[in-house]
Scaffold this motif. Sequence first.
Motif, mmCIF file in Angstrom:
data_model
loop_
_atom_site.group_PDB
_atom_site.id
_atom_site.type_symbol
_atom_site.label_atom_id
_atom_site.label_comp_id
_atom_site.label_asym_id
_atom_site.label_seq_id
_atom_site.Cartn_x
_atom_site.Cartn_y
_atom_site.Cartn_z
ATOM 1 N N ILE A 78 0.849 -1.195 0.000
ATOM 2 C CA ILE A 78 0.000 0.000 0.000
ATOM 3 C C ILE A 78 0.881 1.240 0.000
ATOM 4 N N ASN A 79 0.552 2.153 -0.883
ATOM 5 C CA ASN A 79 1.313 3.388 -0.953
ATOM 6 C C ASN A 79 0.870 4.326 0.170
ATOM 7 N N LEU A 80 1.798 4.609 1.072
ATOM 8 C CA LEU A 80 1.440 5.367 2.268
ATOM 9 C C LEU A 80 2.241 6.661 2.357
ATOM 10 N N THR A 81 1.536 7.749 2.558
ATOM 11 C CA THR A 81 2.202 9.031 2.782
ATOM 12 C C THR A 81 2.149 9.360 4.270
ATOM 13 N N VAL A 82 3.294 9.638 4.859
ATOM 14 C CA VAL A 82 3.304 10.068 6.258
ATOM 15 C C VAL A 82 3.444 11.587 6.290
ATOM 16 N N VAL A 83 2.480 12.257 6.901
ATOM 17 C CA VAL A 83 2.526 13.714 7.014
ATOM 18 C C VAL A 83 2.866 14.084 8.452
ATOM 19 N N ASP A 84 3.991 14.742 8.632
ATOM 20 C CA ASP A 84 4.348 15.147 9.991
ATOM 21 C C ASP A 84 3.687 16.479 10.332
ATOM 22 N N ALA A 85 2.601 16.393 11.079
ATOM 23 C CA ALA A 85 1.872 17.607 11.463
ATOM 24 C C ALA A 85 1.940 17.796 12.970
ATOM 25 N N LEU A 88 1.800 21.394 14.400
ATOM 26 C CA LEU A 88 0.472 22.014 14.249
ATOM 27 C C LEU A 88 -0.477 21.547 15.359
ATOM 28 N N PHE A 89 -0.529 20.238 15.579
ATOM 29 C CA PHE A 89 -1.408 19.684 16.607
ATOM 30 C C PHE A 89 -1.016 20.179 18.000
ATOM 31 N N VAL A 97 -6.835 22.917 29.185
ATOM 32 C CA VAL A 97 -6.829 22.147 30.446
ATOM 33 C C VAL A 97 -8.272 21.945 30.895
ATOM 34 N N ASN A 98 -8.546 20.824 31.545
ATOM 35 C CA ASN A 98 -9.890 20.582 32.092
ATOM 36 C C ASN A 98 -10.995 20.580 31.060
ATOM 37 N N ASP A 99 -10.689 20.218 29.840
ATOM 38 C CA ASP A 99 -11.717 20.214 28.817
ATOM 39 C C ASP A 99 -11.446 19.108 27.786
ATOM 40 N N PRO A 100 -11.721 17.856 28.188
ATOM 41 C CA PRO A 100 -11.432 16.723 27.304
ATOM 42 C C PRO A 100 -12.157 16.822 25.958
ATOM 43 N N GLU A 101 -13.361 17.367 25.962
ATOM 44 C CA GLU A 101 -14.109 17.484 24.717
ATOM 45 C C GLU A 101 -13.396 18.416 23.736
ATOM 46 N N LYS A 102 -12.889 19.516 24.283
ATOM 47 C CA LYS A 102 -12.180 20.480 23.440
ATOM 48 C C LYS A 102 -10.933 19.828 22.820
ATOM 49 N N LYS A 103 -10.256 19.048 23.643
ATOM 50 C CA LYS A 103 -9.068 18.343 23.173
ATOM 51 C C LYS A 103 -9.411 17.443 21.989
ATOM 52 N N ARG A 104 -10.478 16.656 22.166
ATOM 53 C CA ARG A 104 -10.914 15.760 21.095
ATOM 54 C C ARG A 104 -11.312 16.530 19.845
ATOM 55 N N LYS A 105 -11.966 17.665 20.044
ATOM 56 C CA LYS A 105 -12.385 18.465 18.881
ATOM 57 C C LYS A 105 -11.174 19.016 18.145
ATOM 58 N N ILE A 106 -10.202 19.487 18.904
ATOM 59 C CA ILE A 106 -8.975 19.994 18.274
ATOM 60 C C ILE A 106 -8.302 18.883 17.476
ATOM 61 N N MET A 107 -8.185 17.713 18.091
ATOM 62 C CA MET A 107 -7.539 16.592 17.404
ATOM 63 C C MET A 107 -8.305 16.247 16.122
ATOM 64 N N GLY A 108 -9.636 16.172 16.228
ATOM 65 C CA GLY A 108 -10.471 15.812 15.080
ATOM 66 C C GLY A 108 -10.419 16.861 13.977
ATOM 67 N N ASN A 109 -10.571 18.114 14.362
ATOM 68 C CA ASN A 109 -10.627 19.180 13.354
ATOM 69 C C ASN A 109 -9.275 19.416 12.677
ATOM 70 N N THR A 110 -8.214 19.336 13.458
ATOM 71 C CA THR A 110 -6.889 19.543 12.877
ATOM 72 C C THR A 110 -6.557 18.409 11.909
ATOM 73 N N PHE A 111 -7.006 17.236 12.308
ATOM 74 C CA PHE A 111 -6.841 16.061 11.465
ATOM 75 C C PHE A 111 -7.504 16.285 10.093
#
Length: 334
Positions: A78-85, A88-89, A97-111
Amino acid sequence: NWTMEKFCDLEVEKIRALVGEKGQVLGAVSGGVDSSVCAALMHKAIGERFHAVLVDNGCMRMNECAEVKVALEKNLGINLTVVDASDLFLDKLAGVVNDPEKKRKIMGNTFIEVFEKEALRIEEAAANSPKAGKIEWFLQGTLYPDVIESISFKGPSATIKTHHNVGGLTDKMKNGQGLKLIEPLRELFKDEARELGRQLGLPAELVGRHPFPGPGISIRVVGEVTRERVEIARKADFIFIEEIRKAGLYDQISQAYAALLVVNAVGVQGDKRVHAPVIALRAVKTTDFMTADVFDFSRKFTQTIASRIMNEVDGISRVFYDETPKPPGTIEME
Ligand code: XMP
């Protein structure tokens, strides 16, 4: 009679019909079982029109990116591209801090943001080739329990947790045109996804890997995610998993990891008192990941782990073992 072989053939046919003769599919791989199985299935169905991308979100396990590259390229072609981001993340996670949902949203949206760029880049590169076609599809390794949890948590009370790999996120990809989602594992439980992987000829150690969540170590570093704190959790995790493998316990455990907590405890290192955060070890046994039992290590084993981690990882004061089943705990920390 339903067999995995039939399911596999049917899915391949469905994918070919859905994507058409020229359609291109972009897929995220994470190093986990689900995305690897998905990638193998897609490769079987449409070959080079499938483009696998691994986004290094700065929260991957030790050596993860290199290992995934070898596993998918060498074993499966499989041809795989690794993007080092990772920068950015990690820059975006700073100060949360104290906001797990925000963390998940940042991870998801940046992704999604990184993926969007990658889709355009791959499309441009493919535009000059005879196999040119538009990327219209996005592959995700969503399993049945992910679907159920996302639905059942959206009751009258607030959403408890956003699952990083369940729909919706792709709507704004490709400058608002959106990518259509393909989720071939949507009806499968984990053990069935593994069986499908074996059916597709994935190597046993890849199929047998513990699952790893999309947001990676970020949801295992309770409190602020910084490069330093991720590195501490990563090193402790590496030691824990290495010892689990050495003891021959890896296949008896469904998921295991080391987390970094936000409490500071006092300890002694050399002749100095330190005031430093603590490591929590978690290991569970489950078949469906919707409920889970705590894995029963011997005390001697957990003591060995604790002493190795204390000796080899700087910046921590203690090591704890998490004795909470799911429910009431979740498997991940955040
Ligand atoms: P929890 O913590 O909800 O985890 O008990 C159940 C299973 O799901 C995985 N998990 C995720 N996987 N993106 C993923 O790809 C996520 O956001 C996510 N959250 C949890 C977790 O590792 C476990 O296997």
